[in-house]
Design a protein around this motif. Structure first.
Motif, PDB file in Angstrom:
ATOM      1  N   PHE A  72      41.425  31.778  42.902  1.00 26.15           N
ATOM      2  CA  PHE A  72      42.757  31.969  43.164  1.00 26.15           C
ATOM      3  C   PHE A  72      43.739  32.744  42.218  1.00 26.15           C
ATOM      4  CE2 PHE A  72      42.977  29.111  46.673  1.00 26.15           C
ATOM      5  CZ  PHE A  72      41.753  27.959  46.429  1.00 26.15           C
ATOM      6  N   GLY A  73      42.835  33.345  41.275  1.00 25.35           N
ATOM      7  CA  GLY A  73      43.734  34.064  40.204  1.00 25.35           C
ATOM      8  C   GLY A  73      44.715  33.373  39.486  1.00 25.35           C
ATOM      9  N   ALA A  74      45.507  33.967  38.767  1.00 26.42           N
ATOM     10  CA  ALA A  74      46.621  33.601  38.030  1.00 26.42           C
ATOM     11  C   ALA A  74      45.982  32.065  36.879  1.00 26.42           C
ATOM     12  CB  ALA A  74      47.749  32.744  39.173  1.00 26.42           C
ATOM     13  N   GLY A  75      44.851  32.403  36.550  1.00 33.90           N
ATOM     14  CA  GLY A  75      44.352  31.519  35.406  1.00 33.90           C
ATOM     15  C   GLY A  75      43.857  30.270  36.171  1.00 33.90           C
ATOM     16  N   LEU A  76      43.868  30.141  37.148  1.00 30.98           N
ATOM     17  CA  LEU A  76      43.332  28.845  37.853  1.00 30.98           C
ATOM     18  C   LEU A  76      41.783  29.039  38.099  1.00 30.98           C
ATOM     19  CD1 LEU A  76      45.731  28.573  41.006  1.00 30.98           C
ATOM     20  CD2 LEU A  76      45.728  27.239  38.714  1.00 30.98           C
ATOM     21  N   ALA A  77      41.218  27.751  37.855  1.00 31.22           N
ATOM     22  CA  ALA A  77      39.753  27.582  38.073  1.00 31.22           C
ATOM     23  C   ALA A  77      39.185  28.114  39.256  1.00 31.22           C
ATOM     24  CB  ALA A  77      39.068  26.353  37.463  1.00 31.22           C
ATOM     25  N   ASP A 102      40.346  34.973  46.791  1.00 32.91           N
ATOM     26  CA  ASP A 102      38.982  35.607  46.988  1.00 32.91           C
ATOM     27  C   ASP A 102      37.938  34.808  47.389  1.00 32.91           C
ATOM     28  OD1 ASP A 102      39.730  38.320  44.361  1.00 32.91           O
ATOM     29  OD2 ASP A 102      40.716  37.991  46.422  1.00 32.91           O
ATOM     30  N   ALA A 103      37.325  35.144  48.462  1.00 35.01           N
ATOM     31  CA  ALA A 103      36.339  34.316  48.782  1.00 35.01           C
ATOM     32  C   ALA A 103      34.841  35.200  48.713  1.00 35.01           C
ATOM     33  CB  ALA A 103      36.489  33.867  50.312  1.00 35.01           C
ATOM     34  N   ARG A 104      34.024  34.782  48.009  1.00 34.37           N
ATOM     35  CA  ARG A 104      32.700  35.513  47.695  1.00 34.37           C
ATOM     36  C   ARG A 104      31.496  34.245  47.758  1.00 34.37           C
ATOM     37  NH1 ARG A 104      31.613  39.964  44.857  1.00 34.37           N
ATOM     38  NH2 ARG A 104      33.757  40.140  44.493  1.00 34.37           N
ATOM     39  N   ALA A 105      30.154  34.900  48.234  1.00 35.52           N
ATOM     40  CA  ALA A 105      29.244  34.087  48.516  1.00 35.52           C
ATOM     41  C   ALA A 105      28.419  34.121  47.148  1.00 35.52           C
ATOM     42  CB  ALA A 105      28.239  34.840  49.359  1.00 35.52           C
ATOM     43  N   SER A 106      28.262  32.785  46.460  1.00 31.67           N
ATOM     44  CA  SER A 106      27.837  32.621  45.201  1.00 31.67           C
ATOM     45  C   SER A 106      26.461  32.706  45.360  1.00 31.67           C
ATOM     46  CB  SER A 106      27.893  31.221  44.853  1.00 31.67           C
ATOM     47  OG  SER A 106      29.449  31.104  44.731  1.00 31.67           O
ATOM     48  N   CYS A 107      25.449  32.481  46.574  1.00 36.73           N
ATOM     49  CA  CYS A 107      24.156  32.876  46.561  1.00 36.73           C
ATOM     50  C   CYS A 107      23.981  33.338  48.081  1.00 36.73           C
ATOM     51  CB  CYS A 107      23.282  31.624  46.376  1.00 36.73           C
ATOM     52  SG  CYS A 107      23.941  29.913  47.205  1.00 36.73           S
TER      53      CYS A 107
END
Length: 348
Positions: A72-77, A102-107
């Motif tokens: 989520f950006g803006a320093g959020l985990a 942003d959505a990304r596949a971790s694996c």
């Protein structure tokens, strides 16, 4: 014509106790099985970017296997989503809503995508499950957005606008739920609402005590002579009568065509007979009003008390046979079920 005894359903995953910390955005097994029938499968390799913050969203996603990271950006985990978790639902509920992360596949992962078109098919397939899913999803999203407003003051205007959209969507959902459980012509409850009422009473152990099945006499003749518009007006008049006698704990339904029913939460022989007599007299009163003479239509009523020792279908069948007997005897009357094998009048 009978309505089956409701079965108990499992509690959906992802519903937090009142006042508790919200749980993951996760589908129950029942919801996942339903959504899987209409989802579009996507196989993603590790580190594949699904979408970026600001992209216009038009669908939601469900994680079948693997893991998806939301930034989520803006320093959020970042948030890590696993099997049965869903995300991007605002893209489905609010037309052309910009993605907030942003959505990304971790694996290596497998996703199901639910588009607008397939979501409408889901509603047609199982509206009650979808309505419940949307209600808790909207409540969770609204709560999440409210927390973000407190954390990110620079996004107040944007988030407040999103909340306005969500509240509008919630109101539309409420209206949709009313349409799902209401009869369009008379405004009474429909068969879906009756089934839900029976499920609630089954779970609570507070079964209704009295059943009236109501049917218009020679309704086909009324339509043939005066037209379907007059027939519709007759059904609406009957609907108003039934609605007037149904209390807060009772339910009045149009089952289809000119078939109606009332389930009374509290009833005995005298109470059920009084309600039936009121309906008969009110229907007979149509003919005394010259302005509604064309809409005059008497009714027949089958009466039955709900016996705790009987299955619901048995009670319904007895009331249906009583209704048939009332019509056989010329209509314009209320009738208890008569067991012809024993010659005894049966109330249950």
């Amino acid at each position: 014509m009978g309505i089956g005894e409701p079965a108990l359903h499992e509690r959906p995953v992802g519903v937090a106790p009142s006042g508790g910390v919200p749980l993951r955005a996760q589908l129950s097994a029942v919801e996942f099985a339903l959504f899987a029938q209409f989802g579009i499968r996507h196989d993603l390799q590790a580190n594949t970017q699904l979408f970026r913050r600001g992209d216009v969203g038009t669908s939601m996603f469900i994680v079948v296997s693997g893991a998806i990271s939301l930034d989520f950006g803006a320093g959020l985990a970042p948030k890590q989503l696993l099997c049965n978790d869903f995300f991007g639902e605002l893209g489905l509920l609010i037309e052309r809503h910009p993605r907030s992360c942003d959505a990304r596949a971790s694996c290596d992962s497998v996703l199901l995508e639910i588009t607008h078109a397939n979501f409408h098919r889901l509603i047609d397939q199982d509206p009650a499950t979808v309505v419940f899913f949307l209600r808790r999803t909207l409540a969770r999203v609204v709560s999440s957005e409210q927390r973000l407003i407190g954390q990110l003051s620079r996004r107040n205007q944007e988030l407040e606008a999103a909340l306005g959209n969500l509240y509008s969507t919630h109101n539309e959902l409420t209206n949709t739920r009313e349409l799902v459980y209401s009869d369009d012509l008379t405004g009474l409850n429909n068969r879906r609402a009756l089934t839900a009422y029976l499920q609630r009473s089954h779970r609570s152990g507070k079964r209704p005590q009295g059943l009236l099945l109501i049917d218009c006499d020679d309704f086909k003749g009324l339509n043939d002579v005066h037209g379907h518009l007059v027939g519709d007006q007759a059904l609406q008049r009957l609907g108003r009568i039934l609605n007037s006698v149904a209390g807060n704990d009772d339910i009045a339904c149009r089952l289809g065509g000119d078939e109606f029913c009332i389930l009374l939460a509290q009833a005995d022989v005298d109470c059920l007979a009084r309600v039936a007599d009121f309906i008969l007299e009110a229907a007979r009163g149509w003919g005394s009003d010259p302005r509604a003479a064309a809409e005059a239509c008497s009714v027949s009523i089958g009466m039955a008390l709900v016996d705790e020792g009987h299955h619901w279908n048995d009670t319904y069948s007895r009331a249906d046979k009583a209704l048939y007997e009332a019509k056989r005897r010329g209509g314009n009357r209320a009738q208890w079920f008569v067991d012809r094998s024993s010659g005894q009048r049966r109330l249950g």
